[in-house]
Scaffold this motif. Sequence first.
Motif, short mmCIF file in Angstrom:
data_model
loop_
_atom_site.label_atom_id
_atom_site.label_comp_id
_atom_site.label_asym_id
_atom_site.label_seq_id
_atom_site.Cartn_x
_atom_site.Cartn_y
_atom_site.Cartn_z
N ASP A 49 0.83 -1.21 0.00
CA ASP A 49 0.00 0.00 0.00
C ASP A 49 0.87 1.26 0.00
OD1 ASP A 49 -2.38 -1.36 -0.08
OD2 ASP A 49 -2.65 -1.37 2.10
N ARG A 50 1.94 1.23 0.79
CA ARG A 50 2.83 2.41 0.82
C ARG A 50 3.54 2.59 -0.52
NH1 ARG A 50 2.59 4.36 5.77
NH2 ARG A 50 2.33 2.98 7.52
N ALA A 51 3.94 1.49 -1.15
CA ALA A 51 4.58 1.58 -2.47
C ALA A 51 3.60 2.12 -3.51
CB ALA A 51 5.11 0.22 -2.89
N GLN A 52 2.36 1.65 -3.46
CA GLN A 52 1.35 2.14 -4.39
C GLN A 52 1.06 3.61 -4.14
OE1 GLN A 52 0.06 0.49 -6.99
NE2 GLN A 52 -0.98 2.36 -7.56
N ALA A 53 1.07 4.03 -2.88
CA ALA A 53 0.86 5.43 -2.56
C ALA A 53 1.98 6.29 -3.13
CB ALA A 53 0.77 5.62 -1.04
N GLN A 54 3.21 5.78 -3.04
CA GLN A 54 4.35 6.52 -3.60
C GLN A 54 4.23 6.66 -5.11
OE1 GLN A 54 6.57 8.06 -1.78
NE2 GLN A 54 7.58 8.88 -3.58
N ARG A 55 3.85 5.57 -5.79
CA ARG A 55 3.67 5.64 -7.24
C ARG A 55 2.55 6.61 -7.62
NH1 ARG A 55 4.71 0.02 -6.67
NH2 ARG A 55 2.49 -0.45 -6.64
N THR A 56 1.49 6.60 -6.84
CA THR A 56 0.35 7.48 -7.12
C THR A 56 0.73 8.93 -6.88
OG1 THR A 56 -1.12 5.68 -6.43
CG2 THR A 56 -2.09 7.84 -6.64
N LYS A 57 1.51 9.19 -5.85
CA LYS A 57 1.97 10.56 -5.59
C LYS A 57 2.88 11.06 -6.72
CE LYS A 57 1.48 11.03 -0.64
NZ LYS A 57 0.98 12.36 -0.36
N GLN A 58 3.71 10.16 -7.25
CA GLN A 58 4.55 10.56 -8.38
C GLN A 58 3.70 10.88 -9.60
OE1 GLN A 58 7.17 7.21 -8.71
NE2 GLN A 58 8.49 7.91 -7.01
N ALA A 59 2.66 10.09 -9.83
CA ALA A 59 1.75 10.36 -10.96
C ALA A 59 1.02 11.68 -10.73
CB ALA A 59 0.75 9.23 -11.12
N ALA A 60 0.68 11.97 -9.49
CA ALA A 60 0.02 13.25 -9.17
C ALA A 60 0.96 14.41 -9.44
CB ALA A 60 -0.44 13.26 -7.72
#
Length: 96
Positions: A49-60
């Motif tokens: 979940d934390r890794a997915q959050a990091q990827r999503t923040k980068q996309a943001a």
Amino acid sequence: MRLRITTLAVTALMAGGFALASAPAQAAPGGTQAVAMAGGAITCHPEEDRAQAQRTKQAAQRARVAGRIAEANRLNAIANAYLQRAQQCEDAERNM
């Protein structure tokens, strides 16, 4: 007068239906929670979940740089939800 009688009849039927529909739920034994828990363990992976959050923040961030502010805000909200879910999983594991 006819309208009043019809309205009262419909109201009485609706109230009776509600009472019948809610009575079994209120009269259920305390074992319903055990049945729900016996359905299977909930697995969660806070690291993922934390890794997915990091990827999503980068996309943001990429969306924000490109000028797509609404999309960036939506992606940040999704990333925050991933982080919150990871925190809830860790809290649940600590409290077991």
